[in-house]
Design an enzyme around this catalytic site. Structure first.
Site, short mmCIF file in Angstrom:
data_model
loop_
_atom_site.label_atom_id
_atom_site.label_comp_id
_atom_site.label_asym_id
_atom_site.label_seq_id
_atom_site.Cartn_x
_atom_site.Cartn_y
_atom_site.Cartn_z
N LYS A 43 -5.46 1.38 -5.76
CA LYS A 43 -4.86 -0.21 -5.94
C LYS A 43 -3.69 -0.05 -4.84
CE LYS A 43 -1.75 -2.37 -6.84
NZ LYS A 43 -0.96 -2.99 -5.89
N GLU A 52 -0.52 -5.26 -2.12
CA GLU A 52 -0.91 -6.55 -1.98
C GLU A 52 -0.35 -7.15 -0.69
OE1 GLU A 52 1.32 -5.42 -4.17
OE2 GLU A 52 2.23 -7.17 -5.21
N GLU A 79 19.08 1.66 -1.72
CA GLU A 79 18.00 1.88 -0.64
C GLU A 79 17.94 0.67 0.00
OE1 GLU A 79 14.01 2.74 -2.14
OE2 GLU A 79 13.92 3.83 -0.28
N CYS A 95 10.13 5.99 3.62
CA CYS A 95 11.05 6.60 2.62
C CYS A 95 11.69 7.85 2.99
CB CYS A 95 10.10 7.11 1.51
SG CYS A 95 8.81 8.38 2.04
N PHE A 108 3.41 -0.59 0.48
CA PHE A 108 3.31 -1.22 1.57
C PHE A 108 3.58 -0.41 2.86
CE2 PHE A 108 7.88 -2.38 1.64
CZ PHE A 108 8.21 -2.29 3.07
N SER A 136 8.85 2.00 -5.23
CA SER A 136 10.38 2.30 -5.52
C SER A 136 10.35 2.93 -6.71
CB SER A 136 10.77 0.90 -5.45
OG SER A 136 10.11 -0.04 -6.56
P1 NAD Z 1 6.90 -1.26 -4.77
O1 NAD Z 1 7.55 -0.21 -6.05
O2 NAD Z 1 7.34 -2.64 -4.72
O3 NAD Z 1 5.39 -1.22 -4.89
C1 NAD Z 1 4.83 -0.13 -5.04
C2 NAD Z 1 3.28 -0.24 -5.76
O4 NAD Z 1 3.55 -0.87 -7.13
C3 NAD Z 1 2.52 -1.49 -4.82
O5 NAD Z 1 1.11 -1.26 -5.24
C4 NAD Z 1 2.78 -2.78 -5.91
O6 NAD Z 1 1.62 -3.71 -5.96
C5 NAD Z 1 2.98 -2.14 -7.52
N1 NAD Z 1 4.00 -2.93 -8.04
C6 NAD Z 1 4.86 -3.78 -7.75
N2 NAD Z 1 5.83 -4.26 -8.74
C7 NAD Z 1 5.01 -3.97 -9.86
C8 NAD Z 1 5.31 -3.78 -11.18
N3 NAD Z 1 6.38 -4.60 -11.74
N4 NAD Z 1 4.75 -3.14 -12.00
C9 NAD Z 1 3.76 -2.44 -11.57
N5 NAD Z 1 3.40 -2.23 -10.32
C10 NAD Z 1 3.99 -2.78 -9.41
O7 NAD Z 1 7.23 -0.43 -3.32
P2 NAD Z 1 6.80 -1.09 -1.91
O8 NAD Z 1 7.94 -2.12 -1.73
O9 NAD Z 1 5.64 -1.44 -1.82
O10 NAD Z 1 7.52 0.19 -1.12
C11 NAD Z 1 8.67 0.74 -0.78
C12 NAD Z 1 9.13 1.73 -1.72
O11 NAD Z 1 8.18 2.83 -1.63
C13 NAD Z 1 10.38 2.40 -1.20
O12 NAD Z 1 11.22 2.28 -2.27
C14 NAD Z 1 10.01 3.50 -0.63
O13 NAD Z 1 11.26 4.59 -0.67
C15 NAD Z 1 9.07 3.92 -1.52
N6 NAD Z 1 8.18 4.84 -0.95
C16 NAD Z 1 8.39 6.18 -1.25
C17 NAD Z 1 7.58 7.41 -0.99
C18 NAD Z 1 7.74 8.80 -1.18
O14 NAD Z 1 7.01 9.52 -0.88
N7 NAD Z 1 8.87 9.09 -2.35
C19 NAD Z 1 6.72 7.10 0.30
C20 NAD Z 1 6.62 5.81 0.52
C21 NAD Z 1 7.37 4.71 0.02
#
Ligand code: NAD
Length: 504
Positions: free
Chosen positions: A180, A183, A388, A288, A156, A233
């Site tokens: 994808k 959401e 985090e 991040c 997000f 994450s």
């Molecule tokens: P998230 O892991 O909740 O979601 C990321 C994606 O995974 C979304 O598209 C979501 O729909 C999907 N998802 C969520 N739960 C899932 C599940 N159980 N099974 C499969 N897919 C699932 O992350 P977020 O809250 O959207 O974003 C924040 C996180 O992203 C933070 O931890 C941040 O550090 C990380 N991030 C990392 C980088 C990097 O470059 N390392 C960059 C941006 C964000």
């Protein structure tokens, strides 16, 4: 879902599609705290439809996978032009669903645009190599071919930039894409899809399936999806990497972070304080690459905390469409979770120097507000330090020496970004080599590499071998084919020889 909120459809094969799943999820304007629309949550059948469209667009003599470099570049340059012209529109959509302030949203779009511009140089970047006469009448050449249908799953916090880390390179190298998006802020993806169509990209080359775990699992299991680029994450990144590679796919999965800024006693403390505030509270700490821990080497702690607190006094939290410095958090639940760490801090013996819970926001009463918060004397055993937090909470940890600070950075599970602040070139150089982190800043708090270098952390911040964009991105979205060819001149026959081929 009420009848008067719009529903955001998937984008499949060049047009909107309601798909077959009945499930939806609310999308909020976080500065208003109100639902503005619902987004469809795709099923396995919806993913099948998107992958089928992408496969059809890729395959065969007329497919994108065989299209000429000239044709691809015409589309890439047109997309780049349109995006540059209409970046303000995209930033406004982004702010309305993510909440980050407009100037920050514009910065996000600009960093995505950089990757589009990098991909405009793909004829040079992906041109392969040629060795003439490796043996008598024999030449060898290596070409970089596309993978096929590639999946991208994004978080997000950067709904425009993170997908743009991947899809410009994927498309410029001849792949077709199923994105994808998160959401939580999905509209940006559809806007980008329409822009591609306007730029002349053939239908089906860029598809968007909205959804949650169900759509992610379907992409990871689909036999026609060659690769998956994931950002999110750490627990989900690990899951995606393991499941995707088990299914035989090429996977790069970028995970979470806990970035430290190490401040040596000789540093320019005004620069440090400005940098800590910018990197700690920009985008409400939902980056991040945010700095979440300042390691203050004795004796700078007290002076530094004063300077940071002074600067925080001038920050305005509020609606990103106004004059605010910092917007709301993404959801009410996330805001409450982040605010909960301020209770933990007190319980664990830290002192909350600035408490964002009582912030008077320049915005609607129901917005998901939490003001910038500063916590001093954080113990490294506290979850304020180990988790985090992903919000506007900046921790100060006092350390006695460079070595103690370095040991903390290297002892943590993540290795995304870090920074050292010092005027001692030798110390900075030592840090650059000692630190076990993928992206390092020297007097630079958010060291996100430019598009022609690659982005990615170490340890639990990146699963897989390939970083995002730059040379690593080109390698990820192509596979090399080495061709050994013989043209006999004059056409003589070599005769039988059952030995292993040797060059002569
Ligand atoms: P998230 O892991 O909740 O979601 C990321 C994606 O995974 C979304 O598209 C979501 O729909 C999907 N998802 C969520 N739960 C899932 C599940 N159980 N099974 C499969 N897919 C699932 O992350 P977020 O809250 O959207 O974003 C924040 C996180 O992203 C933070 O931890 C941040 O550090 C990380 N991030 C990392 C980088 C990097 O470059 N390392 C960059 C941006 C964000």
């Amino acid at each position: 879902m009420t009848a008067d909120t719009p529903v955001l459809d998937h984008w499949i094969g060049g047009s909107l599609s309601a798909g077959e799943s009945e499930r939806t999820s609310p999308v909020y304007d976080p500065a208003l705290g109100q639902v503005t629309k619902h987004v469809r949550l795709g099923s396995g059948a919806d993913v099948d439809a998107a992958v089928a469209a992408a496969r059809a667009a890729y395959a065969g003599p007329g497919g994108w996978g065989r299209s000429s470099i000239a044709k691809r570049q015409t589309v890439m340059f047109a997309f780049r032009q349109l995006l540059a012209e209409r970046r303000g529109e995209l930033a406004a959509i982004l702010t309305s669903e993510h909440g980050k302030v407009l100037s920050d949203a514009a910065g996000e779009v600009a960093r995505g645009l950089e990757v589009v511009e990098f991909a405009c140089g793909m004829p040079h970047l992906a041109k392969g190599s040629y060795s003439q006469s490796v043996s008598t009448d024999v030449d060898v050449y290596s070409v970089k071919e596309p993978l096929g249908v590639v999946g991208i799953i994004s978080p997000f916090n950067f709904p425009a930039m993170v997908p743009m880390w991947f899809f410009p390179i994927a498309i410029a190298t001849g792949n077709t894409v199923v994105l994808k998006p998160s959401e939580k802020d999905p509209s940006v993806a559809n806007w980008l899809a329409e822009l591609w169509t306007e730029a002349g990209l053939p239908d089906g080359v860029f598809n968007v399936v909205h959804g949650d775990k169900e759509a992610v699992d379907a992409l990871l299991e689909h036999p026609d999806v060659a690769s998956v680029s994931f950002v999110g994450s750490t627990p989900i990144a690990r899951y995606v990497y393991e499941k995707g590679t088990r299914a035989g796919k090429r996977v790069q999965a970028l995970g979470g972070a806990k970035n430290h800024m190490l401040v040596l006693p000789d540093a320019d403390l005004d620069l440090v304080a400005d940098s800590a505030v910018n990197a700690g509270f920009g985008s409400a700490g939902e980056r991040c690459m945010a700095i979440s821990v300042v390691l203050a080497v004795d004796p700078v702690g007290d002076a530094l905390v004063d300077k940071i607190r002074d600067r925080m006094g001038g920050l305005v939290t509020g609606d990103g469409r106004g004059e605010a410095d910092m917007g709301p958090l993404i959801t009410r639940e996330h805001r409450d979770k982040v605010a909960g760490y301020l209770d933990v801090a007190t319980t664990d013996g830290a002192s909350v120097v600035v408490d964002g819970r009582g912030v008077e926001a320049a915005g609607a009463a129901d917005g998901f507000w939490l003001g910038p918060s500063l916590v001093d004397h954080v113990a490294t055993t506290s979850t304020v330090y180990t988790d985090e937090i992903f919000g506007p909470v900046l921790s100060i940890v006092r350390v006695a020496s460079y070595d103690e600070g370095l040991a903390l950075i290297n002892g943590g599970p993540y290795g995304n970004g870090t920074a050292i602040f010092t005027n001692d070139g030798g110390a900075a150089r030592r840090f650059q080599q000692d630190v076990e982190v993928g992206m390092v800043g020297i007097n630079v708090p958010i060291p996100v590499p430019v598009a022609y270098h690659s982005f990615g952390g170490w340890k639990a911040s990146l699963f897989g071998d390939a970083k995002a964009y730059g040379p690593s991105g080109v390698d990820f979205f192509t596979r090399e084919k080495a061709v050994t060819s013989r043209w006999l001149d004059p056409a003589t026959h070599g005769g039988l020889n059952l030995g292993f081929p040797q060059n002569s």
